[in-house]
Scaffold this motif. Structure first.
Motif, PDB file in Angstrom:
ATOM      1  N   ALA A 118     -17.652  11.550  -9.544  1.00 24.91           N
ATOM      2  CA  ALA A 118     -17.171  10.540 -10.490  1.00 24.91           C
ATOM      3  C   ALA A 118     -15.699  10.244 -10.191  1.00 24.91           C
ATOM      4  CB  ALA A 118     -17.342  11.017 -11.923  1.00 24.91           C
ATOM      5  N   GLU A 119     -14.880  11.296 -10.109  1.00 24.94           N
ATOM      6  CA  GLU A 119     -13.450  11.113  -9.906  1.00 24.94           C
ATOM      7  C   GLU A 119     -13.095  10.874  -8.438  1.00 24.94           C
ATOM      8  OE1 GLU A 119     -14.621  13.909 -11.433  1.00 24.94           O
ATOM      9  OE2 GLU A 119     -14.095  13.545 -13.506  1.00 24.94           O
ATOM     10  N   TRP A 120     -12.018  10.153  -8.250  1.00 25.30           N
ATOM     11  CA  TRP A 120     -11.429   9.998  -6.924  1.00 25.30           C
ATOM     12  C   TRP A 120     -10.655  11.275  -6.607  1.00 25.30           C
ATOM     13  CZ3 TRP A 120      -8.910   4.746  -5.403  1.00 25.30           C
ATOM     14  CH2 TRP A 120      -9.783   3.702  -5.664  1.00 25.30           C
ATOM     15  N   PRO A 121     -10.536  11.644  -5.340  1.00 24.03           N
ATOM     16  CA  PRO A 121      -9.691  12.786  -5.002  1.00 24.03           C
ATOM     17  C   PRO A 121      -8.213  12.384  -5.088  1.00 24.03           C
ATOM     18  CG  PRO A 121     -10.633  11.849  -3.010  1.00 24.03           C
ATOM     19  CD  PRO A 121     -11.225  11.102  -4.172  1.00 24.03           C
ATOM     20  N   THR A 122      -7.399  13.203  -5.700  1.00 26.53           N
ATOM     21  CA  THR A 122      -5.967  12.928  -5.773  1.00 26.53           C
ATOM     22  C   THR A 122      -5.415  12.767  -4.360  1.00 26.53           C
ATOM     23  OG1 THR A 122      -5.773  14.208  -7.805  1.00 26.53           O
ATOM     24  CG2 THR A 122      -3.738  13.835  -6.581  1.00 26.53           C
ATOM     25  N   GLY A 123      -4.639  11.720  -4.155  1.00 28.50           N
ATOM     26  CA  GLY A 123      -3.989  11.506  -2.865  1.00 28.50           C
ATOM     27  C   GLY A 123      -4.746  10.636  -1.891  1.00 28.50           C
ATOM     28  N   VAL A 124      -5.946  10.186  -2.231  1.00 26.94           N
ATOM     29  CA  VAL A 124      -6.772   9.445  -1.272  1.00 26.94           C
ATOM     30  C   VAL A 124      -6.130   8.130  -0.834  1.00 26.94           C
ATOM     31  CG1 VAL A 124      -8.256   8.119  -2.850  1.00 26.94           C
ATOM     32  CG2 VAL A 124      -9.169   8.936  -0.660  1.00 26.94           C
ATOM     33  N   THR A 125      -5.227   7.589  -1.629  1.00 26.83           N
ATOM     34  CA  THR A 125      -4.559   6.345  -1.233  1.00 26.83           C
ATOM     35  C   THR A 125      -3.301   6.608  -0.413  1.00 26.83           C
ATOM     36  OG1 THR A 125      -3.331   6.240  -3.303  1.00 26.83           O
ATOM     37  CG2 THR A 125      -5.440   5.064  -3.215  1.00 26.83           C
ATOM     38  N   GLY A 126      -2.997   7.868  -0.124  1.00 25.68           N
ATOM     39  CA  GLY A 126      -1.818   8.212   0.662  1.00 25.68           C
ATOM     40  C   GLY A 126      -1.996   7.903   2.141  1.00 25.68           C
ATOM     41  N   LYS A 127      -0.875   7.855   2.848  1.00 30.76           N
ATOM     42  CA  LYS A 127      -0.831   7.633   4.301  1.00 30.76           C
ATOM     43  C   LYS A 127      -1.440   6.298   4.711  1.00 30.76           C
ATOM     44  CE  LYS A 127      -0.493  12.521   5.242  1.00 30.76           C
ATOM     45  NZ  LYS A 127      -0.959  13.667   5.940  1.00 30.76           N
ATOM     46  N   LEU A 128      -1.303   5.295   3.838  1.00 29.23           N
ATOM     47  CA  LEU A 128      -1.802   3.945   4.127  1.00 29.23           C
ATOM     48  C   LEU A 128      -0.645   2.966   4.166  1.00 29.23           C
ATOM     49  CD1 LEU A 128      -4.902   3.679   1.760  1.00 29.23           C
ATOM     50  CD2 LEU A 128      -4.919   3.921   4.240  1.00 29.23           C
ATOM     51  N   MET A 129      -0.831   1.891   4.918  1.00 31.59           N
ATOM     52  CA  MET A 129       0.123   0.783   4.878  1.00 31.59           C
ATOM     53  C   MET A 129       0.046   0.187   3.470  1.00 31.59           C
ATOM     54  SD  MET A 129       1.450   0.829   7.855  1.00 31.59           S
ATOM     55  CE  MET A 129       2.336  -0.696   7.940  1.00 31.59           C
ATOM     56  N   PRO A 130       1.161  -0.303   2.935  1.00 30.86           N
ATOM     57  CA  PRO A 130       1.171  -0.826   1.559  1.00 30.86           C
ATOM     58  C   PRO A 130       0.101  -1.881   1.286  1.00 30.86           C
ATOM     59  CG  PRO A 130       3.407  -0.639   2.373  1.00 30.86           C
ATOM     60  CD  PRO A 130       2.496  -0.336   3.538  1.00 30.86           C
ATOM     61  N   ASP A 131      -0.223  -2.722   2.266  1.00 33.01           N
ATOM     62  CA  ASP A 131      -1.218  -3.771   2.021  1.00 33.01           C
ATOM     63  C   ASP A 131      -2.648  -3.234   1.959  1.00 33.01           C
ATOM     64  OD1 ASP A 131      -1.031  -3.241   4.791  1.00 33.01           O
ATOM     65  OD2 ASP A 131      -1.824  -5.209   5.305  1.00 33.01           O
ATOM     66  N   CYS A 132      -2.844  -1.960   2.298  1.00 31.46           N
ATOM     67  CA  CYS A 132      -4.180  -1.350   2.244  1.00 31.46           C
ATOM     68  C   CYS A 132      -4.431  -0.591   0.943  1.00 31.46           C
ATOM     69  CB  CYS A 132      -4.372  -0.384   3.412  1.00 31.46           C
ATOM     70  SG  CYS A 132      -4.423  -1.188   5.015  1.00 31.46           S
ATOM     71  N   VAL A 133      -3.384  -0.368   0.165  1.00 27.22           N
ATOM     72  CA  VAL A 133      -3.506   0.413  -1.073  1.00 27.22           C
ATOM     73  C   VAL A 133      -4.079  -0.475  -2.173  1.00 27.22           C
ATOM     74  CG1 VAL A 133      -2.231   1.734  -2.820  1.00 27.22           C
ATOM     75  CG2 VAL A 133      -1.572   1.881  -0.406  1.00 27.22           C
ATOM     76  N   SER A 184      -8.574  13.477  -9.361  1.00 27.46           N
ATOM     77  CA  SER A 184      -8.692  14.893  -9.695  1.00 27.46           C
ATOM     78  C   SER A 184      -8.247  15.759  -8.527  1.00 27.46           C
ATOM     79  CB  SER A 184     -10.150  15.216 -10.039  1.00 27.46           C
ATOM     80  OG  SER A 184     -10.375  16.605 -10.055  1.00 27.46           O
ATOM     81  N   ASP A 185      -7.370  16.720  -8.829  1.00 32.62           N
ATOM     82  CA  ASP A 185      -6.957  17.699  -7.819  1.00 32.62           C
ATOM     83  C   ASP A 185      -8.148  18.553  -7.390  1.00 32.62           C
ATOM     84  OD1 ASP A 185      -4.360  16.773  -8.049  1.00 32.62           O
ATOM     85  OD2 ASP A 185      -3.680  18.450  -9.286  1.00 32.62           O
ATOM     86  N   LEU A 186      -9.044  18.872  -8.326  1.00 30.56           N
ATOM     87  CA  LEU A 186     -10.222  19.681  -7.988  1.00 30.56           C
ATOM     88  C   LEU A 186     -11.141  18.947  -7.007  1.00 30.56           C
ATOM     89  CD1 LEU A 186     -11.106  21.223 -11.465  1.00 30.56           C
ATOM     90  CD2 LEU A 186     -10.133  22.385  -9.483  1.00 30.56           C
ATOM     91  N   ILE A 187     -11.286  17.643  -7.200  1.00 32.50           N
ATOM     92  CA  ILE A 187     -12.116  16.854  -6.285  1.00 32.50           C
ATOM     93  C   ILE A 187     -11.433  16.769  -4.919  1.00 32.50           C
ATOM     94  CG2 ILE A 187     -13.128  14.586  -5.851  1.00 32.50           C
ATOM     95  CD1 ILE A 187     -14.571  16.289  -8.017  1.00 32.50           C
ATOM     96  N   ALA A 188     -10.111  16.638  -4.894  1.00 33.37           N
ATOM     97  CA  ALA A 188      -9.388  16.635  -3.613  1.00 33.37           C
ATOM     98  C   ALA A 188      -9.597  17.962  -2.889  1.00 33.37           C
ATOM     99  CB  ALA A 188      -7.906  16.369  -3.843  1.00 33.37           C
ATOM    100  N   ASP A 189      -9.513  19.063  -3.629  1.00 28.52           N
ATOM    101  CA  ASP A 189      -9.735  20.393  -3.066  1.00 28.52           C
ATOM    102  C   ASP A 189     -11.150  20.487  -2.478  1.00 28.52           C
ATOM    103  OD1 ASP A 189      -8.743  23.505  -3.314  1.00 28.52           O
ATOM    104  OD2 ASP A 189     -10.902  23.315  -3.662  1.00 28.52           O
ATOM    105  N   LEU A 190     -12.129  20.033  -3.234  1.00 27.58           N
ATOM    106  CA  LEU A 190     -13.519  20.046  -2.780  1.00 27.58           C
ATOM    107  C   LEU A 190     -13.685  19.192  -1.521  1.00 27.58           C
ATOM    108  CD1 LEU A 190     -16.552  20.722  -3.253  1.00 27.58           C
ATOM    109  CD2 LEU A 190     -16.651  18.637  -4.641  1.00 27.58           C
ATOM    110  N   ALA A 191     -13.116  17.990  -1.538  1.00 25.99           N
ATOM    111  CA  ALA A 191     -13.247  17.080  -0.398  1.00 25.99           C
ATOM    112  C   ALA A 191     -12.642  17.677   0.876  1.00 25.99           C
ATOM    113  CB  ALA A 191     -12.597  15.737  -0.724  1.00 25.99           C
ATOM    114  N   VAL A 192     -11.504  18.333   0.755  1.00 28.67           N
ATOM    115  CA  VAL A 192     -10.882  18.968   1.932  1.00 28.67           C
ATOM    116  C   VAL A 192     -11.758  20.102   2.445  1.00 28.67           C
ATOM    117  CG1 VAL A 192      -8.933  20.389   2.704  1.00 28.67           C
ATOM    118  CG2 VAL A 192      -8.511  18.327   1.382  1.00 28.67           C
TER     119      VAL A 192
END
Length: 128
Positions: A6-21, A34-42
């Motif tokens: 359900a939740e997006w992983p925290t930080g998923v929009t990072g390391k992108l060019m501004p026009d891609c965010v 969610s930090d927990l979802i980011a942890d799971l995804a990694v």
């Protein structure tokens, strides 16, 4: 190969060019992430991660997995039934199981590939 949350992983929009965010209010993205979802995804390094909590369509450029080096893709979906293109709720994926792919095909990097935007969990040590 596929992670659905359900939740997006925290930080998923990072390391992108501004026009891609995606154009989201900071508080909307923070509430949808969610930090927990980011942890799971990694940790699981799914080749495709689909989530819906930000209620907007967002197909992130691919990023490289930390541990195995294959390409990961994130897709955010809008609310079911939405007719607005920025809130698209359907997205087709052409999945080939990783077990049926060559190592070279798994590691092929499209030109727009970025490093992994997700923060590795504390104590996480990538092992090949």
């Amino acid at each position: 190969d596929l992670l659905v949350t359900a939740e997006w992983p925290t930080g998923v929009t990072g390391k992108l060019m501004p026009d891609c965010v995606p154009q989201l209010e900071a508080d909307v993205l923070q509430q949808a992430s969610s930090d927990l979802i980011a942890d799971l995804a990694v940790r699981v390094e799914a080749r495709y991660h689909v989530a819906s909590s930000a209620a907007i369509f967002f197909a992130r450029p691919p990023f490289q997995a930390v541990k195995h080096g294959h390409i990961c893709r994130f897709v955010g979906l809008g609310p079911v039934g939405s007719k607005e293109k920025p809130r698209k709720w359907l997205h087709a994926l052409k999945l080939v199981p990783a077990g049926e792919m060559t190592p070279e095909a798994l590691r092929h990097r499209p030109a727009d590939t970025t490093p992994c935007p997700l923060k590795a969990p504390e104590g996480f040590v990538p092992q090949g």
